[in-house]
Design an enzyme around this catalytic site. Structure first.
Site: not given
Ligand code: C5P
Length: 290
Positions: A11, A138
């Site tokens: 993406k 994502d």
């Molecule tokens: O959800 P995911 O595991 O992909 O997110 C990885 C990190 O990115 C989270 O631990 C957080 O630190 C940050 N994040 C965030 N806000 C979001 C998505 C991700 O702060 N909307």
């Protein structure tokens, strides 16, 4: 034994805006996301031994539950109430990792789609997106892909008209940026520029290729450490000099993409930039992956 292959498509963030940090530690996002043809290949085999076995062609990738593809398989079996089911997952990675291209999330979404078929669970796309939420922010987008506005943590999705079919050149510099670090840097830097998300939505709705390209913008670029920002700016400049109508970093980087007016210009840009950045791809937007 039942098995199938799925494409796990990368993406791009045509726009990416970050709002306030929430009580759960996540940030409010507003991003126009776009699937491209560039993909990993995911081969999934359904087994009956309760184990999830993962193999990849990249030795440095984790093949245990830290890998989003394995996490997705476990989340799927839990949701389908199939505790005895197992899966063999083979990932052929082509999408650069830690690049902001969502490769790991795409792999996870491909596992959800594949297991939905192999087990005959018959979950709706919305239900698969819901299962994907616990796997990564994502992942829900990657279940259906195409062109969508993602808000909330990134999991609230609004499907949009397909973006104009412009060739895309993607280059990944040789460094990666830590996602949590970039979110921290953006928290301490308030009052910067924001993408024209409404303008982007209007340009997509009108099929205005130039309008789309002119509005690509990612606030994470402004939060990069200065020496990284220099590389990203240079890459963007080279894409524009090579004929791109617009260029931006995707996600938390470090991959940068350029949107081109035609195939010949994009091909020439790809050929010249491949000599400088090894990870350089010529690809196209994709309407939907389902
Ligand atoms: O959800 P995911 O595991 O992909 O997110 C990885 C990190 O990115 C989270 O631990 C957080 O630190 C940050 N994040 C965030 N806000 C979001 C998505 C991700 O702060 N909307």
């Amino acid at each position: 034994m039942k098995s199938l292959k799925e494409h796990a498509r990368a993406k791009l963030n045509l726009t990416l805006d970050v709002g306030a940090r929430r009580d759960d530690g996540y940030h409010e996002m507003r991003m126009v996301m776009q699937t491209v043809e560039l993909s990993d290949e995911v081969e999934i085999t359904l087994t009956g031994d309760g184990e999830i076995r993962l193999r990849t062609n990249l030795r440095y990738l984790p093949n245990d539950r830290r890998n989003l593809a394995a996490k997705a398989a476990r989340a799927f079996f839990d949701a389908a109430d199939l505790p005895g089911a197992g899966a063999g997952i083979r990932l052929r990675k082509r999408v650069p990792v830690c690049a902001g291209l969502g490769g790991g999330s795409a792999d996870a979404a491909a596992v959800l789609r594949g297991l939905n078929v192999l087990t005959g669970a018959g979950f709706s796309p919305e239900r698969l997106e819901e299962i994907g939420r616990a796997v990564g922010s994502d992942v829900p987008f990657c279940v259906c892909g195409g062109t969508q506005l993602a808000t909330g943590r990134g999991e609230e999705l609004l499907p949009l008209a397909a973006m104009p079919a412009m060739p895309v050149v993607i280059c990944k510099p040789g460094f990666s940026v830590s996602t949590p670090e970039l979110f921290q840097r953006i928290d301490s830097r308030r009052g910067g520029m924001h993408p024209d998300t409404e303008g982007m939505l209007a340009a997509i709705g009108a099929g205005d290729a130039r309008g789309v390209a002119q509005r690509v913008y990612n606030v994470f670029e402004d939060a990069l450490p200065p020496h990284r920002l220099r590389t990203v700016r240079e890459l963007k400049r080279r894409l524009i000099d090579a004929g791109a109508l617009g260029a931006a970093m995707t996600g938390t980087g470090s991959a940068v993409f350029g949107l081109f007016p035609d195939e010949a210009t994009a091909k020439a840009a790809h050929a010249s930039l491949s000599g400088i950045w090894r990870d350089c791809f010529l690809t196209l937007p994709v309407d939907s992956v389902l």
